[in-house]
Design an enzyme around this catalytic site. Structure first.
Site, PDB file in Angstrom:
ATOM      1  N   GLU A 146       0.785  -1.339  -0.194  1.00  0.00           N
ATOM      2  CA  GLU A 146       0.371  -0.378  -0.185  1.00  0.00           C
ATOM      3  C   GLU A 146       1.120   1.520   0.014  1.00  0.00           C
ATOM      4  O   GLU A 146       0.422   1.927  -0.310  1.00  0.00           O
ATOM      5  CB  GLU A 146      -1.323   0.113   1.255  1.00  0.00           C
ATOM      6  N   HIS A 179       1.335   2.284  -2.926  1.00  0.00           N
ATOM      7  CA  HIS A 179       1.141   2.826  -4.240  1.00  0.00           C
ATOM      8  C   HIS A 179       1.065   4.582  -3.907  1.00  0.00           C
ATOM      9  O   HIS A 179       0.748   5.978  -4.696  1.00  0.00           O
ATOM     10  CB  HIS A 179      -0.497   2.623  -3.128  1.00  0.00           C
TER      11      HIS A 179
HETATM   12 ZN   LIG Z   1      -2.567  -2.876  -4.756  1.00  0.00          ZN
END
Ligand SMILES: [Zn+2]
Length: 367
Positions: free
Chosen positions: A153, A156
């Site tokens: 994450e 991202h």
């Molecule tokens: Zn992802």
């Protein structure tokens, strides 16, 4: 697995419905270890600050300053201001790691403010996970998989924070679906990077380093059963594509669905009865729902990811030069250029399937 059946005088051929049961027996015999032994080495705050942030500082030179004066919508929310190497502000990063009764499940990244050159806005991005909150006074200890999710994450989040585009339409993770998981999966590579591990993996009570034998066991087990998992994924992808390439007149009726699947699998060479598709058409919501013909995107992202990880490993690994290259050529561009151009700019070539096969242990005969 067939040998186990024979040894137990089962007297039958392994079929699809036997696979999980017998695979688990093989796994226990060859790779068994108690994963919970790892947890004391992965305390949440330490993982975040000394691991995830540490790797990002090594790669990109960025630094993090906690802003306890800024409050999120939940008291457990962590707020960090992120700075470039030269000290200029880059973004705000919000960490929302704990599960709450009213929180959606899973893990995801969200950009509450997208970077763009029109307004000059700087990004505000968040990572949301669902880690169970321990009782008061007890540490939050993560599983190895949760540590991976933290890196994923945050990959991202980096995509969102490094965005440097003119139009918000193309900012950060506003890229094609079959590209968006690629940078986040690349960021997972630092979880197991020796320099990163040496930096953080200490027992939260004793300070003892993480025993190398434990990590070796994790690495060995990672390739177990990948032939099965890869085949069932490929088969589900084949079925998804087959449905979406039909002309309206060729769509079978309900009683023809099974035959349609069988024919599609046979045509692609993955009609292997002991390993059926991961999903069947009648309940495959990815196929007939939001993803429509896009289920392959997970797998395709992994091809790009494994190839890029291979490139980084053969070009020095965790270095500022590699970080800058990934940031300027790829992460900062968001969706402002053709996704494949961004990939080619970074690796200097076309995607190569071989690193993915090696990662899954499919480039060599089974042991
Ligand atoms: Zn992802």
């Amino acid at each position: 697995m067939q040998a186990i059946v024979e040894a137990e005088k089962g007297g039958f051929q392994i079929a699809a419905w036997d696979w999980d049961f017998y695979a688990e027996k093989v796994r226990k015999e060859r790779y068994a270890f108690d994963e919970s032994q790892l947890k004391p080495y992965f305390e949440l705050r330490r993982v975040l600050v000394d691991v995830v942030f540490y790797a990002a500082t090594k790669l990109y030179g960025i630094t993090f300053k906690e802003r306890t004066d800024l409050h999120g919508y939940s008291p457990d929310m962590l707020v960090f201001e992120v700075f470039n190497e030269d000290g200029t502000p880059l973004a705000l990063f919000l960490g929302d790691y704990y599960a709450r009764p009213n929180k959606r499940g899973g893990a995801w990244m969200n950009a509450y403010v997208s970077q763009n050159g029109l307004t000059g806005d700087k990004p505000v991005v968040a990572n949301h996970l669902n880690i169970p909150k321990p009782p008061a006074g007890e540490p939050t200890l993560l599983t190895l998989d949760e540590v991976r999710t933290c890196f994923h994450e945050f990959g991202h989040a980096l995509h969102g924070m490094f965005s440097n585009v003119k139009y918000p339409r193309f900012a950060g993770t506003a890229v094609p679906r079959d590209f968006v998981e690629y940078p986040s999966q690349v960021n997972e590579m630092w979880r197991d990077w020796p320099e990163v591990l040496a930096h953080y993996a200490r027992h939260y009570q004793t300070g003892a380093p993480l025993p190398v034998e434990l990590l070796d066991k994790v690495a060995a087990a990672a390739k177990f059963n990948q032939g099965y998992m890869t085949t069932e994924l490929v088969a589900a992808n084949v079925i998804d594509q087959a449905w979406h390439q039909l002309a309206p007149a060729d769509v079978p009726g309900a009683d023809g669905v099974v035959a349609f699947e069988t024919a599609a699998l046979k045509k692609a060479g993955v009609d292997f009865a002991p390993v059926p598709p991961r999903y069947r058409s009648t309940y495959f919501s990815h196929s007939m729902g939001g993803y429509s013909a896009g289920y392959y995107s997970y797998f395709w992202s992994e091809v790009l990811d494994a190839d890029t990880v291979d490139w980084i490993k053969t070009h020095g690994g965790l270095t500022r030069a590699n970080g800058d290259r990934f940031r300027t050529m790829l992460l900062s561009r968001g969706g402002s250029d053709e996704a494949m151009n961004l990939f080619r700019n970074f690796t200097g070539g076309e995607p190569d399937i071989r690193p993915l096969l090696a990662r899954r242990g499919l480039d060599q005969p089974a042991p």
